[in-house]
Enzyme design. Structure first.
Site, PDB file in Angstrom:
ATOM      1  N   ILE A  10       0.860  -1.186   0.000  1.00  0.00           N
ATOM      2  CA  ILE A  10       0.000   0.000   0.000  1.00  0.00           C
ATOM      3  C   ILE A  10       0.896   1.237   0.000  1.00  0.00           C
ATOM      4  CG2 ILE A  10      -1.694   1.307   1.343  1.00  0.00           C
ATOM      5  CD1 ILE A  10      -2.734  -1.406   2.386  1.00  0.00           C
ATOM      6  N   HIS A  18      -6.186  -4.437 -10.764  1.00  0.00           N
ATOM      7  CA  HIS A  18      -6.698  -5.101  -9.571  1.00  0.00           C
ATOM      8  C   HIS A  18      -7.590  -6.258 -10.009  1.00  0.00           C
ATOM      9  CE1 HIS A  18      -7.944  -5.518  -5.439  1.00  0.00           C
ATOM     10  NE2 HIS A  18      -9.189  -5.606  -5.857  1.00  0.00           N
ATOM     11  N   ASP A  51      -7.394   1.049  -4.035  1.00  0.00           N
ATOM     12  CA  ASP A  51      -8.242   0.472  -5.090  1.00  0.00           C
ATOM     13  C   ASP A  51      -9.503   1.307  -5.325  1.00  0.00           C
ATOM     14  OD1 ASP A  51      -6.485  -1.656  -5.643  1.00  0.00           O
ATOM     15  OD2 ASP A  51      -7.311  -2.823  -3.990  1.00  0.00           O
TER      16      ASP A  51
HETATM   17  N1  NHR Z   1      -1.774   2.417  -2.881  1.00  0.00           N
HETATM   18  C1  NHR Z   1      -2.723   3.359  -2.936  1.00  0.00           C
HETATM   19  N2  NHR Z   1      -2.544   4.445  -2.190  1.00  0.00           N
HETATM   20  N3  NHR Z   1      -3.831   3.243  -3.685  1.00  0.00           N
HETATM   21  C2  NHR Z   1      -4.010   2.130  -4.412  1.00  0.00           C
HETATM   22  O1  NHR Z   1      -5.103   2.033  -5.155  1.00  0.00           O
HETATM   23  C3  NHR Z   1      -3.051   1.087  -4.405  1.00  0.00           C
HETATM   24  C4  NHR Z   1      -1.922   1.290  -3.602  1.00  0.00           C
HETATM   25  C5  NHR Z   1      -0.931   0.292  -3.513  1.00  0.00           C
HETATM   26  C6  NHR Z   1      -1.080  -0.901  -4.186  1.00  0.00           C
HETATM   27  C7  NHR Z   1      -2.430  -2.470  -5.534  1.00  0.00           C
HETATM   28  C8  NHR Z   1      -3.489  -3.195  -4.684  1.00  0.00           C
HETATM   29  C9  NHR Z   1      -4.292  -4.196  -5.485  1.00  0.00           C
HETATM   30  O2  NHR Z   1      -4.480  -4.025  -6.691  1.00  0.00           O
HETATM   31  C10 NHR Z   1      -2.233  -1.111  -4.957  1.00  0.00           C
HETATM   32  C11 NHR Z   1      -3.194  -0.120  -5.090  1.00  0.00           C
HETATM   33  C12 NHR Z   1      -1.481  -4.336  -1.696  1.00  0.00           C
HETATM   34  C13 NHR Z   1      -2.432  -4.424  -0.708  1.00  0.00           C
HETATM   35  C14 NHR Z   1      -2.039  -4.799   0.702  1.00  0.00           C
HETATM   36  O3  NHR Z   1      -2.885  -4.952   1.569  1.00  0.00           O
HETATM   37  C15 NHR Z   1      -3.733  -4.116  -1.027  1.00  0.00           C
HETATM   38  C16 NHR Z   1      -4.065  -3.724  -2.322  1.00  0.00           C
HETATM   39  C17 NHR Z   1      -3.086  -3.634  -3.309  1.00  0.00           C
HETATM   40  C18 NHR Z   1      -1.803  -3.951  -2.996  1.00  0.00           C
HETATM   41  N4  NHR Z   1      -0.733  -4.935   0.996  1.00  0.00           N
HETATM   42  C19 NHR Z   1      -0.175  -5.242   2.315  1.00  0.00           C
HETATM   43  C20 NHR Z   1       0.397  -3.951   2.956  1.00  0.00           C
HETATM   44  O4  NHR Z   1       0.400  -3.911   4.194  1.00  0.00           O
HETATM   45  C21 NHR Z   1       0.983  -6.199   2.233  1.00  0.00           C
HETATM   46  C22 NHR Z   1       0.611  -7.519   1.627  1.00  0.00           C
HETATM   47  C23 NHR Z   1       1.836  -8.334   1.212  1.00  0.00           C
HETATM   48  O5  NHR Z   1       2.981  -7.825   1.285  1.00  0.00           O
HETATM   49  O6  NHR Z   1       1.621  -9.477   0.779  1.00  0.00           O
HETATM   50  O7  NHR Z   1       0.898  -3.078   2.226  1.00  0.00           O
HETATM   51  O8  NHR Z   1      -4.829  -5.177  -4.912  1.00  0.00           O
HETATM   52  C1  GAR Z   2      -2.362 -10.165 -10.744  1.00  0.00           C
HETATM   53  O1  GAR Z   2      -3.512 -10.961 -10.734  1.00  0.00           O
HETATM   54  C2  GAR Z   2      -2.694  -8.771 -10.254  1.00  0.00           C
HETATM   55  O2  GAR Z   2      -3.949  -8.319 -10.685  1.00  0.00           O
HETATM   56  C3  GAR Z   2      -2.696  -8.985  -8.779  1.00  0.00           C
HETATM   57  O3  GAR Z   2      -1.631  -9.873  -8.517  1.00  0.00           O
HETATM   58  C4  GAR Z   2      -1.361 -10.649  -9.681  1.00  0.00           C
HETATM   59  C5  GAR Z   2       0.063 -10.391 -10.089  1.00  0.00           C
HETATM   60  O4  GAR Z   2       0.455 -11.297 -11.067  1.00  0.00           O
HETATM   61  N1  GAR Z   2      -2.495  -7.756  -8.091  1.00  0.00           N
HETATM   62  C6  GAR Z   2      -2.814  -7.598  -6.833  1.00  0.00           C
HETATM   63  O5  GAR Z   2      -3.426  -8.443  -6.198  1.00  0.00           O
HETATM   64  C7  GAR Z   2      -2.346  -6.310  -6.246  1.00  0.00           C
HETATM   65  N2  GAR Z   2      -2.640  -6.307  -4.877  1.00  0.00           N
HETATM   66  P1  GAR Z   2       1.814 -11.051 -11.883  1.00  0.00           P
HETATM   67  O6  GAR Z   2       2.908 -10.770 -10.872  1.00  0.00           O
HETATM   68  O7  GAR Z   2       2.026 -12.366 -12.571  1.00  0.00           O
HETATM   69  O8  GAR Z   2       1.573  -9.916 -12.823  1.00  0.00           O
END
Ligand code: NHR
Ligand code: GAR
Length: 228
Positions: free
Chosen positions: A99, A116, A152
């Protein structure tokens, strides 16, 4: 002719894992269906497959390991500085799993996009496929959106809908959705690189038209095959 002379947009991709979406960008830049050039791939995790994909394509690839920073804001500031050193026109989150702080997002607002794996606004955050199955949904999918500080929650550019089968598991669904991700994500990037797509006052404009909520809806007739 070199990339500069051909007016190609500079693209930086952020990954955390396999990088199959990154691979779709590598392939679509190579065959010139994206008017862009991948100038760097950054990962917050060392040793992931996406870094190998970048190296194989001779793209500079750099690890900025979040675990070596004291706080989110310090990690984000370091990451942003590395990104800026490549002067990108577009920053692409491709399976990037951290995030991002509002400071980071606002620095790249309007040139930061994410894919996403759900039909946003449904299921922001993690474990989207299991949540769609548990809810008994008849369709699932993926959404490309401009990133805003709200997780998201940024406005959608393009969405692909995928039917959910009764015997789907989170794994089978993730694999099927991924195949469609590899089509819609380069498509959105292509629009951006052609100068047709922009974020204006929180709304998505494509070809000077305001997109509806959910963005462009793509029905992909041909089954693209399972994602890697
Ligand atoms: N940041 C913002 N401010 N806004 C968005 O829309 C974002 C973002 C960062 C990443 C991708 C997102 C997805 O498509 C994304 C969109 C990570 C998490 C999460 O909970 C949630 C959503 C997305 C990416 N991450 C945990 C955290 O504490 C760690 C999880 C891990 O390391 O496995 O950052 O889904
Ligand atoms: C994809 O399905 C993408 O949409 C998702 O992780 C996968 C990455 O695959 N993204 C998230 O869940 C972000 N939080 P990739 O590494 O093979 O592109």
């Amino acid at each position: 002719m070199n990339d500069q002379l051909m007016g190609k947009r500079r693209i930086v991709v952020l990954i955390s894992g396999s990088g199959s979406n990154l691979q779709s960008f590598i392939d679509r830049c190579a065959d010139e269906s994206i008017n862009g050039t991948l100038v760097a791939v950054l990962s917050n995790r060392p040793g992931v497959k996406g870094l190998e994909r970048a190296a194989a394509a001779a793209i500079p690839n750099i690890v900025v390991d979040h675990s070596s920073f004291e706080s989110r804001s310090e990690f984000d500031a370091a990451l942003a500085d590395v990104i800026d050193s490549f002067s990108p026109d577009l920053v692409v989150l491709a399976g990037f799993m951290r995030i991002l702080t509002p400071q980071f997002v606002n620095r790249f607002l309007g040139r930061l996009i994410n894919i996403h794996p759900s039909l946003l606004p449904k299921y922001p955050g993690l474990h989207t496929h299991q949540r769609a199955i548990d809810a008994g949904d008849s369709e699932a999918g993926a959404t490309v959106h401009f990133v805003t500080p709200e997780l998201d929650g940024g406005p959608a550019i393009v969405q692909a809908k995928v039917p959910l089968e009764s015997n789907d598991t989170a794994e089978s669904l993730a694999s099927r959705v991924l195949g469609f991700e590899h089509q819609i994500y380069p498509l959105a990037a292509e629009w951006f690189c052609q100068g047709r797509l922009e974020l204006r006052e929180g709304h998505v404009i494509l070809d000077n038209e305001l997109l509806p909520e959910g963005g462009v809806s793509v029905e992909i007739a041909e089954h693209p095959g399972a994602g890697e």
